[in-house]
Design an enzyme around this catalytic site. Structure first.
Site, PDB file in Angstrom:
ATOM      1  N   ASP A  98      15.551  23.963  40.322  1.00  0.00           N
ATOM      2  CA  ASP A  98      14.903  24.625  41.270  1.00  0.00           C
ATOM      3  C   ASP A  98      13.573  24.419  41.863  1.00  0.00           C
ATOM      4  O   ASP A  98      13.057  23.423  41.069  1.00  0.00           O
ATOM      5  CB  ASP A  98      14.794  26.345  41.718  1.00  0.00           C
ATOM      6  CG  ASP A  98      15.124  27.526  42.909  1.00  0.00           C
ATOM      7  OD1 ASP A  98      14.313  27.176  44.140  1.00  0.00           O
ATOM      8  OD2 ASP A  98      16.229  28.151  42.236  1.00  0.00           O
TER       9      ASP A  98
ATOM     10  N   ASP B  93      19.612  34.501  45.236  1.00  0.00           N
ATOM     11  CA  ASP B  93      19.430  32.471  45.044  1.00  0.00           C
ATOM     12  C   ASP B  93      19.686  32.382  43.285  1.00  0.00           C
ATOM     13  O   ASP B  93      18.458  33.179  43.134  1.00  0.00           O
ATOM     14  CB  ASP B  93      18.354  32.108  45.741  1.00  0.00           C
ATOM     15  CG  ASP B  93      17.797  31.173  46.032  1.00  0.00           C
ATOM     16  OD1 ASP B  93      18.936  30.061  45.716  1.00  0.00           O
ATOM     17  OD2 ASP B  93      16.965  30.687  46.417  1.00  0.00           O
ATOM     18  N   ALA B  94      20.094  31.807  43.184  1.00  0.00           N
ATOM     19  CA  ALA B  94      20.640  31.338  41.916  1.00  0.00           C
ATOM     20  C   ALA B  94      20.446  30.291  41.593  1.00  0.00           C
ATOM     21  O   ALA B  94      20.579  29.381  40.193  1.00  0.00           O
ATOM     22  CB  ALA B  94      21.502  32.215  41.582  1.00  0.00           C
ATOM     23  N   LYS B  95      21.184  29.343  42.481  1.00  0.00           N
ATOM     24  CA  LYS B  95      21.338  27.873  42.590  1.00  0.00           C
ATOM     25  C   LYS B  95      22.697  27.884  41.284  1.00  0.00           C
ATOM     26  O   LYS B  95      21.950  26.396  40.646  1.00  0.00           O
ATOM     27  CB  LYS B  95      19.921  26.980  42.466  1.00  0.00           C
ATOM     28  CG  LYS B  95      19.598  28.180  43.603  1.00  0.00           C
ATOM     29  CD  LYS B  95      18.301  26.472  43.765  1.00  0.00           C
ATOM     30  CE  LYS B  95      17.392  26.811  45.215  1.00  0.00           C
ATOM     31  NZ  LYS B  95      17.190  28.263  45.389  1.00  0.00           N
ATOM     32  N   ARG B  96      23.549  28.086  41.025  1.00  0.00           N
ATOM     33  CA  ARG B  96      24.164  28.274  39.464  1.00  0.00           C
ATOM     34  C   ARG B  96      25.100  26.819  39.824  1.00  0.00           C
ATOM     35  O   ARG B  96      25.474  26.113  40.638  1.00  0.00           O
ATOM     36  CB  ARG B  96      24.736  29.145  40.092  1.00  0.00           C
ATOM     37  CG  ARG B  96      24.256  30.519  39.405  1.00  0.00           C
ATOM     38  CD  ARG B  96      23.527  30.773  38.303  1.00  0.00           C
ATOM     39  NE  ARG B  96      23.182  31.919  37.687  1.00  0.00           N
ATOM     40  CZ  ARG B  96      21.343  32.009  37.360  1.00  0.00           C
ATOM     41  NH1 ARG B  96      20.920  30.866  37.332  1.00  0.00           N
ATOM     42  NH2 ARG B  96      21.866  33.294  36.958  1.00  0.00           N
TER      43      ARG B  96
END
Lengths: 270, 270
Positions: A98, B93-96
């Site tokens: 991020d 919003d974790a952007k895994r």
């Protein structure tokens, strides 16, 4: 003590390159553990204590804890490893990525809250998404390079100025991003030839190598491809093939047998 | 109801494209909230209730909750939004990004535990790292494409068979990965020209656009570049510039003023 020194000490002392992956799924637990409030901790602690004689590191996968509202059990588990098995580093498998201000929070999560020795991160957002982790002295940061899953090729094998994207990531990690010597790379055992290429690019950088065991990677080919001159440099991870080796109340003993066998198999080719 | 239908209904009803980002940092909270055990929930709830009249979605950033051991407060917060502001979708919003078996766990975390309407994911590990989220009918999956941070260019702008990597990701998302119509893309407002290129590739696919506000993106250029024919298609996110618009006990009122101003500014160019 730097993360590299911690790893080197663990490899030397244990004479093992095995990293035991902790992916706890309550539906796969033996009957005696079912319906216990701390079943995830109890299961993982039993696996850790049984396999520690054959391992040089542990890798809890945070997704399995998060899906089960078990962050507190992950905290307990890592504390247990540090207390009962000092010198065996814990890699928190989180694959975070991020912008800088958010990465600072993820670094606090991994290193302050969970006290992990290293964390896995995703390179797609570039260096400023990795830099905040490096501010945590003595901790390791293991960047995804060539992953072990089938879809790994979708992006990582794209032709980028004449070479696959994962080569570019390996070069960036080795030549630009690793000023403090805190980095490692993830390279899947499902592609031993690619492990060899990455080893050629990054010198002695530690490689976290998932994909033996349940994912089918070849141990001999992987070890020959990834070892450093000293016969180390690798965290060879097996998760499901070890922790679910037994399905009944002897699961911990079965995991120990599987871990010993995997360690010995790896050591044949160092 | 599909995620796209939820978004379209929200855009039409609210006449707003603003997504309010929830990045709670306790050190920035006003005095009255300091040292309260549920300060993170209290702060975010106040922001949500004050800004809801001007927003069409909310985006909590999970890192800020995880770094502060506040997963329970994130659960409460999302439940509060669903109860008090029905029809305003929540983007976690974790952007895994992980292999399929692990992605299943992350999907359970996002959609079952937190009951988010959509989640952000990272494309570096390819389609099988995204597919498990699509099994959750009615939920959205927003894939990182061109991110708003400086390091975004490190990989995303690499020349991949004659075009930048983020074009390839946009094409994969639009042409191969979106069989169910559940996908969206993240494209940063810090690069309006690139928002336009992505819009050209992906048709009406929703774009989550961070980078206005604290990160400095230009609202007029962004809206002109990213709007669909109906003048929507975008979740334009502002986090810090709204939630920290006021530093004292009037922080919620200040956030409302900032949200209204941002919404109105966006609407000038739709």
């Amino acid at each position: 003590m730097s993360f590299i020194d911690t790893l080197n000490a663990a490899w030397t002392r244990t004479q093992s390159l095995l990293c035991v992956g902790l992916d706890p799924e309550p539906s796969k637990f033996p009957g005696a553990l079912k319906n216990r409030p701390d079943a995830i901790f109890d299961f993982c602690r039993a696996i850790v204590d049984a396999t520690a004689p054959y391992a040089s590191s542990f890798k809890p996968q945070i997704a399995y804890f998060a899906a089960n509202r078990a962050e507190d059990q992950l905290e307990q588990l890592i504390a247990h490893i540090h207390e009962q098995h000092p010198g065996l580093p814990v890699i928190l498998d989180a694959k975070r990525g991020d912008i800088g201000s958010t990465a600072e929070q993820y670094a606090r999560e991994a290193f302050e809250r969970y006290d992990a020795d290293a964390v896995t991160v995703n390179p797609y957002m570039g260096f400023d998404s990795i830099e905040p982790y490096l501010a945590h002295e003595g901790r390791g940061v293991i960047v995804l390079c060539r992953t072990s899953n089938p879809g790994g090729s979708d992006l990582q094998f794209l032709n980028t100025d004449g070479r696959p994207l994962y080569h570019v990531v390996a070069r960036l990690a080795a030549e630009k991003w690793n000023a403090n010597g805190q980095l490692g790379l993830v390279v899947g055992a499902t592609f031993p030839r690619e492990v060899e290429v990455v080893r050629g690019i990054v010198g002695d950088m530690p490689l976290l190598i998932p994909g033996i065991g349940a994912q089918g990677g070849d141990v001999e080919a992987t070890v020959r491809a990834g070892r450093t001159e000293g016969g180390a440099g690798m965290l060879i991870n097996s998760s499901r093939a070890i922790i679910y080796a037994g399905k009944d109340d002897d699961f911990a003993a079965a995991a120990a047998v599987a871990a010993k066998k995997t360690r010995d198999n790896i050591n044949l080719y160092r």
